[in-house]
Design an enzyme around this catalytic site. Sequence first.
Site, mmCIF file in Angstrom:
data_model
loop_
_atom_site.group_PDB
_atom_site.id
_atom_site.type_symbol
_atom_site.label_atom_id
_atom_site.label_comp_id
_atom_site.label_asym_id
_atom_site.label_seq_id
_atom_site.Cartn_x
_atom_site.Cartn_y
_atom_site.Cartn_z
ATOM 1 C CE LYS A 211 -2.777 -35.370 19.616
ATOM 2 N NZ LYS A 211 -1.497 -34.798 19.188
ATOM 3 C CE LYS A 234 2.625 -39.923 19.415
ATOM 4 N NZ LYS A 234 2.522 -38.770 18.491
ATOM 5 C CE LYS A 265 -4.977 -34.761 16.569
ATOM 6 N NZ LYS A 265 -3.627 -34.261 16.621
HETATM 7 C C1 PBG Z 1 0.840 -34.965 17.194
HETATM 8 C C2 PBG Z 1 -0.234 -34.867 16.200
HETATM 9 C C3 PBG Z 1 -1.110 -35.901 15.901
HETATM 10 C C4 PBG Z 1 -1.919 -35.448 14.879
HETATM 11 C C5 PBG Z 1 -1.571 -34.136 14.597
HETATM 12 N N1 PBG Z 1 -0.512 -33.784 15.431
HETATM 13 C C6 PBG Z 1 -1.348 -37.196 16.527
HETATM 14 C C7 PBG Z 1 -0.274 -38.128 16.777
HETATM 15 O O1 PBG Z 1 0.395 -38.603 15.865
HETATM 16 O O2 PBG Z 1 -0.112 -38.467 17.924
HETATM 17 C C8 PBG Z 1 -2.947 -36.299 14.245
HETATM 18 C C9 PBG Z 1 -3.728 -35.695 13.180
HETATM 19 C C10 PBG Z 1 -4.443 -36.653 12.323
HETATM 20 O O3 PBG Z 1 -4.522 -37.860 12.602
HETATM 21 O O4 PBG Z 1 -4.968 -36.198 11.310
HETATM 22 N N2 PBG Z 1 1.403 -33.806 17.609
#
Ligand code: PBG
Length: 343
Positions: A211, A234, A265
């Site tokens: 991620k 983050k 991701k």
């Molecule tokens: C965090 C989370 C994120 C997404 C899904 N779960 C990222 C975040 O805000 O840091 C992003 C998914 C998307 O952008 O479609 N647990």
Amino acid sequence: MKSKIQGIKNRTVDEITGGRRMRRMRRFDWSRRLIRESHLDVNDLVWTIFLCEGTDICEPIEMMPGVERFSVDVAIEKALHAVELGIPAIAPFSREPASIKMENGAYITSPNNLINRFIREFKKFAPNIGLITDAALDPYTTHGHDGILHNGIILNDESVEMVVQGALAQAKAGADIIAPSDMMDGRIGAIRDRLDANGFQDVAIMSYAVKFSSSFYRPYRNAIGTTGLLQGDKNTYYIDPANADEAMREAEQDILEGSDMLMVKPGLPCLDIIQRLKNIFSIPVFTYQVSGEYAMLKAASAKGWIDGERAMMETLLAFKRAGCDGILTYFAVEAAKKLREMA
Ligand code: PBG
């Protein structure tokens, strides 16, 4: 036509190519179909949906035209429609009200949070459809981080304990696959241990192994209402988008700790990572085509700058070409309908 090409050597095309003409097999629709290497199938699609409180609610999300937030009752209906289209699994995300948010995100452990309520309800109607749950604290913390924030620092081990309890609550509600997206160290093994100790040996883990700390998550944060909350960034727990070797080490670690599947991701900026993972590890690899990718395509399409439908299908196919076993996407229903049309 065998005319000479104007140039120093005046060679014919056949002399240049040695008679190898790549366009031969591109000539007809049937021949293109015959040599097509990658295929998108409805079984590749996981539909990502947003939940909110209330009943009979279906509200638009500003930054994601065409995506709506559903109250649990509506979400069940919509998800059942997706099931009819052949979509094998659903991944719910939630916009929790401010009233449940805490410094430590403890509401992730509640059997009554939106995700757990959705899981229990949905399983009554469709016990044979997969539910993949995001195990992370961000919908539940007052500061919008995926971990517990203390004096400006994200506490790793304390966050792991909370995520583990959250994962257990999701498994109890009926989740089939726990997808921890928090990127804390040790979370995969800790979740595996806790699930096993509680009789959930058969609940799988899909780690958001890779991620990246990406700019493509903004519309998601708008959708779940954490945009204004997030303090800082983050970068201390997500991976630097510059690093591919580190991504491989993270993936290897997650596999060693017991992850059954990996996720990459965001999607499109990471096709190289997907391909590399697939080449190195023999494990299912998924990608999450995230909110910013969706928003980009929709925005350009609304302007008439790209053909939105073709672009959608092209991106999904690109994931398959890179080696993905499946794709989490906001386009799942739209793509499933398109696949039906094309069949
Ligand atoms: C965090 C989370 C994120 C997404 C899904 N779960 C990222 C975040 O805000 O840091 C992003 C998914 C998307 O952008 O479609 N647990």
